[in-house]
Design an enzyme around this catalytic site. Structure first.
Site, short mmCIF file in Angstrom:
data_model
loop_
_atom_site.label_atom_id
_atom_site.label_comp_id
_atom_site.label_asym_id
_atom_site.label_seq_id
_atom_site.Cartn_x
_atom_site.Cartn_y
_atom_site.Cartn_z
N THR A 143 6.32 -4.46 -0.19
CA THR A 143 7.11 -4.74 1.00
C THR A 143 7.21 -6.23 1.28
O THR A 143 8.26 -6.74 1.69
CB THR A 143 6.47 -4.05 2.22
OG1 THR A 143 6.41 -2.64 1.99
CG2 THR A 143 7.25 -4.33 3.49
N CYS A 413 2.98 5.63 0.90
CA CYS A 413 3.88 4.95 -0.05
C CYS A 413 3.35 3.59 -0.46
O CYS A 413 4.00 2.88 -1.24
CB CYS A 413 5.28 4.81 0.54
SG CYS A 413 6.37 6.21 0.13
N PHE A 414 2.22 3.16 0.11
CA PHE A 414 1.49 1.96 -0.35
C PHE A 414 2.31 0.68 -0.23
O PHE A 414 2.21 -0.20 -1.08
CB PHE A 414 1.00 2.16 -1.79
CG PHE A 414 0.54 3.56 -2.07
CD1 PHE A 414 -0.64 4.03 -1.53
CD2 PHE A 414 1.32 4.43 -2.81
CE1 PHE A 414 -1.05 5.34 -1.74
CE2 PHE A 414 0.93 5.74 -3.02
CZ PHE A 414 -0.26 6.20 -2.50
N CYS A 415 3.14 0.61 0.81
CA CYS A 415 3.99 -0.57 1.01
C CYS A 415 4.85 -0.86 -0.22
O CYS A 415 5.08 -2.01 -0.58
CB CYS A 415 3.13 -1.79 1.35
SG CYS A 415 2.24 -1.65 2.90
N ASN A 416 5.32 0.19 -0.87
CA ASN A 416 6.20 0.04 -2.03
C ASN A 416 7.22 1.17 -2.02
O ASN A 416 7.13 2.14 -2.79
CB ASN A 416 5.38 0.06 -3.33
CG ASN A 416 6.20 -0.36 -4.54
OD1 ASN A 416 7.42 -0.22 -4.57
ND2 ASN A 416 5.53 -0.87 -5.56
#
Length: 837
Positions: A143, A413-416
């Protein structure tokens, strides 16, 4: 084979042999990570764990040293400044580069480093005659990379997302030349390792983008710069910037060491640094500015220019202890890569082969390959679990159950978002509908209309164990598999037979060594009388002949002198003079200003045996080699340090010397020596001719010369100032001379006459006078006891001119093509040349 039989260490060893780090790994875990006993921590991609010794050594460091604000110039501030410079060198060394190639800008983290680039990059909006800059990023990006788009879009810059498939499928066979020179700057960002799946993208993409072979660079004219997001990659792997010279590399240190948090860095290639432009300037970043006029000159140093305000200097000092612990425990980043990849590959093999009793798979794996090689895959597994009907089990349910078993994983979503959409098949419209349904990043809404909004991620660190894998796999089998637990034997066999490539990374770049000649001179062993007679002169100080009365070398910088009668002159000055120095636990040079007891260490150079002897009262004598071919010793640690603001490349002299010094000085220390192939040039002084003079670890010049007559004048001044009621004993000539720590002592000259010389010849060697020596606090330290005295010799030396100077610096002028076999001898006549008026 039964699943539980597969979950044994014996099976793991059959699949992967490179586990642990060559020692007793369980003992290391017990000693360094006892606090996590009973916890299965599998979230290292978010933040790894710090070893207890790191924090213990760090606390000892800041508890025993006084670290001041590095923007001041007092002793505590200089210590901080020098320590921070050592950390910068350590960071660059870790990535196999140098300060000549890269600069380290400390930030609050990787995200702040990315923001700095976005704010400083010279974006060009499009014009009628020319296309503007492009901000391009791989869709499999964090992100914080995609978030740079918010700033570029506001400036009219085109934001171009690029899928991994497009990157290579649309590449050109050759680099794209410019028919007409175009200097429009473009930036391409991609991760060295996906924080979602652990996929590793080729580091060769850096050069390919810069050369405009890959898409989108091959389709757009201009200058292409590359930002390599290395935050995830460097936690478990070695990044060699000689192979992939990215222009900007953001990192976060807690992902590497676990401590300190809130600290990162931006590594900037110096050739690219000039394009970055700042608008805001904070404390420490200005060379000059006016408050009443729009006038500002930025700092020349790249790091100073971008580090607004006072950096988190105590946290940065912790980085040095992070490197120490990392290498002490594991040996190298290559070892970490092999260890963590083996655990991840084993877990992937079993989890992806695990089946319900009806034969349906338990896990939907999100990966590009099959964990064939650590070159293409990091120590990250991403997946969703499925029930026996093939339906996705929400990641929140998995997370809650794992917490009950004290297993720590990451979900969402793990900042992705880009990778999450790609692997889970979530379209843009689905993402928008999920938001309307109430799902936002980071919440626990794991299913919308039966479809997953995220997944489960398991990641490994250098302290992860086989037991962590075992407990996690047994947890999945116990809680989410419909019995009986079965294994897809065919798939497992395919994965077993697949060869996992484990190419060794180049940890130690080849080191070129060009040692000078070996000088053979008759050596006289120093006697107790000669050591006590330091500064002794047998000549008439006021005779007509100028003579050399004493020669002293200081093999270890700031330690005691070693008196010699005949001694060779080498390219750097007197052979082995200031060839070594002592550094503290952070690699910062120790001098008598910081550690007065250094003067009690008496080094001796023994040429016949090729040894440097270390002696001190109450300590056994030890030795280190005078000459070392570092090409033959891959274990020798190459490091950087600073001497009088100059960067010097050094090699470590081993644990025995370090232990000896640490015991004597009562603090962690190491002995280092200047690399024989490293050249340090003498700085040009104002008003002096430019010379190409090479230096050892001396402060400013190859030699320091003092005059006995000048010393006697100082003594008279001391005698006239001393109050008989004080009861302090007057310093004798020998004591005064020893404090000025000269290489050459001369007699037969009027006081301070040497200040007016331009050159002199001693024996057959010609010397140039490089200027007066500026004195420091060390002259106030008794060289026999290590105690500071009341008498301010500095002020006495300044009494005649108003300047704190005493003695003159010399540089030798060897004949052209000389083999540097000149020998200086006590008793040699001196021929001075006065400076022309």
């Amino acid at each position: 084979m039964d699943f539980h039989q597969l979950c044994t260490f014996e099976t793991f060893q059959q699949l992967w042999s490179q586990y642990g780090y060559g020692g007793n790994f369980p003992d290391v875990i017990e000693r360094e990570f006892s606090r996590i006993k009973g916890t299965t921590y599998l979230d290292h991609a978010a933040a790894t764990l710090y070893p207890e010794s790191l924090v213990r050594d760090y606390c000892r460091d800041i508890s025993t040293n006084v670290y001041g604000n590095p923007h001041s110039h007092n002793p505590s501030s200089r210590l901080t400044h020098d320590t921070l410079e050592q950390v910068r060198y350590r960071v660059l060394q870790h990535f196999n580069t140098t300060p000549e190639e890269y600069s380290v800008i400390f930030t609050s983290g990787c995200t702040a480093a990315l923001k700095l680039v976005a704010e400083s990059f010279p974006w060009r909006p499009p014009t009628e005659s020319e296309a503007g800059s492009h901000f391009c990023y791989l869709t499999d990006s964090h992100t914080s990379v995609v978030g740079m788009r918010g700033l570029t879009s506001a400036r009219g810059v085109v934001a171009l997302p690029v899928s991994p498939q497009e990157l290579e499928n649309r590449a050109k066979d050759e680099a794209q030349g410019e028919g007409v020179t175009c200097e429009t700057p473009h930036l391409f960002c991609y991760p060295a390792q996906s924080n979602f799946s652990g996929r590793r993208y080729p580091l060769s993409h850096v050069k390919s983008i810069q050369a405009r072979r890959l898409y989108p660079a091959c389709d757009h004219r201009g200058c292409w710069f590359v930002l390599l997001d290395a935050a995830s990659y460097v936690s478990c792997s070695s990044l060699n910037l000689q192979d992939c010279p990215a222009d900007f590399i953001p990192i976060s240190f807690y992902k590497m060491f676990g401590f300190p948090t809130g600290l990162g860095a931006l590594l900037v290639r110096n050739d690219a640094a000039s394009i970055l432009k700042k608008t805001y300037f904070g404390g420490g970043t200005a060379a000059a500015y006016l408050s009443g006029e729009d006038y500002y000159v930025q700092a020349a140093n790249i790091s100073d220019r971008f580090e607004d305000g006072t950096v988190a200097f105590l946290d940065i000092i912790g980085v040095n202890h992070g490197f120490e612990a990392l290498y002490r425990i594991t040996g190298s980043m290559h070892n970490i890569q092999q260890h963590t990849f083996g655990l991840a590959r084993y877990t992937y093999m079993l989890l992806s082969s695990l089946c319900h009793g009806n034969g349906r798979p338990v896990a939907q794996m999100y990966t590009e390959g099959q964990f064939e090689s650590p070159i293409t895959q990091g120590a990250i597994l991403n997946f969703n679990l499925m029930d026996s009907n093939g339906q996705i089990i929400g990641y929140s349910q998995v997370d809650r159950m794992a917490s009950l078993y004290n297993i720590h994983v990451r979900t969402g979503c793990f900042c992705n978002t880009g990778a999450c959409q790609s692997f889970l098949g979530i379209t843009n419209e689905h993402m928008k509908r999920n938001l309307q349904a109430g799902h936002v990043c980071g919440d626990n809404i794991d299913l919308v209309d039966g479809q997953p909004t995220g997944s489960v991620r398991v990641s490994f660190g250098y302290m992860s164990t086989f037991e962590d894998c075992q407990k996690f796999l047994n947890f999945v089998a116990r809680c989410f598999v419909e019995k009986p637990v079965t294994v897809d034997e065919e798939r497992l066999q395919k994965l077993k037979t697949a060869t996992a490539a484990s190419e060794a990374s180049k940890e130690h770049p080849s080191m070129r060594v060009t040692n000078g000649g070996i000088y053979k001179v008759e050596e006289k062993e120093p006697t107790e009388a000669s050591l006590k007679g330091f500064g002794r002169t047998d000549s008439n100080s006021h005779g007509e002949a100028y003579t050399l009365t004493n020669i002293y070398i200081y093999p270890i910088k700031s330690c005691a002198a070693y008196e010699v009668h005949d001694w060779p002159v080498g390219p750097l000055g007197l052979l082995y003079d200031r060839g070594w120095m002592v550094v503290n636990g952070n690699g910062v040079c120790l001098s008598q200003k910081r550690e007065t007891r250094l003067c009690l260490i008496r080094p001796q150079v023994h040429l016949p045996s090729n040894k440097l002897l270390l002696q001190a009262s109450g300590m056994d004598t030890i030795s280190v080699p005078l000459e070392n071919n570092i090409q033959l010793h891959t274990s020798i640690r190459v490091c950087h340090s600073k001497v009088c603001g100059d960067r010097v490349e050094t090699v470590d002299c081993g644990d025995e010397a370090a232990s000896w010094l640490s015991d004597f000085l009562g603090q962690p220390c190491r002995l280092i020596r200047q690399r024989p192939d490293f050249t340090r040039e003498m700085k040009k002084r104002p008003g002096r001719a430019s010379t190409s003079t090479s230096l050892s670890l001396v402060n400013e010049a190859q030699y320091l010369m003092i005059n006995c007559a000048s010393v006697e004048l100082i003594q008279k001044l001391m005698s006239s100032r001393q109050d008989d009621s004080e009861g302090d004993q007057l310093l004798d000539t020998q004591n005064v001379i020893s404090r000025f720590r000269a290489n050459l002592v001369i007699a037969g000259v009027e006081p301070f006459e040497e200040d007016n010389w331009s050159h002199l010849i001693i024996g057959s060697t010609r010397f140039m006078v490089a200027g007066p020596c500026g004195r420091c606090q060390m002259v106030g330290i008794d060289q026999d006891t290590g105690m500071k005295t009341k008498e301010p010799l500095m002020s006495l030396s300044a009494s005649r001119t108003g300047k704190v100077t005493f003695g003159v610096y010399l540089t030798h002028q060897l004949p052209e093509g000389s083999a540097a076999a000149t020998v200086l001898s006590v008793g040699s006549l001196i021929q001075p040349e006065p400076r022309s008026s």
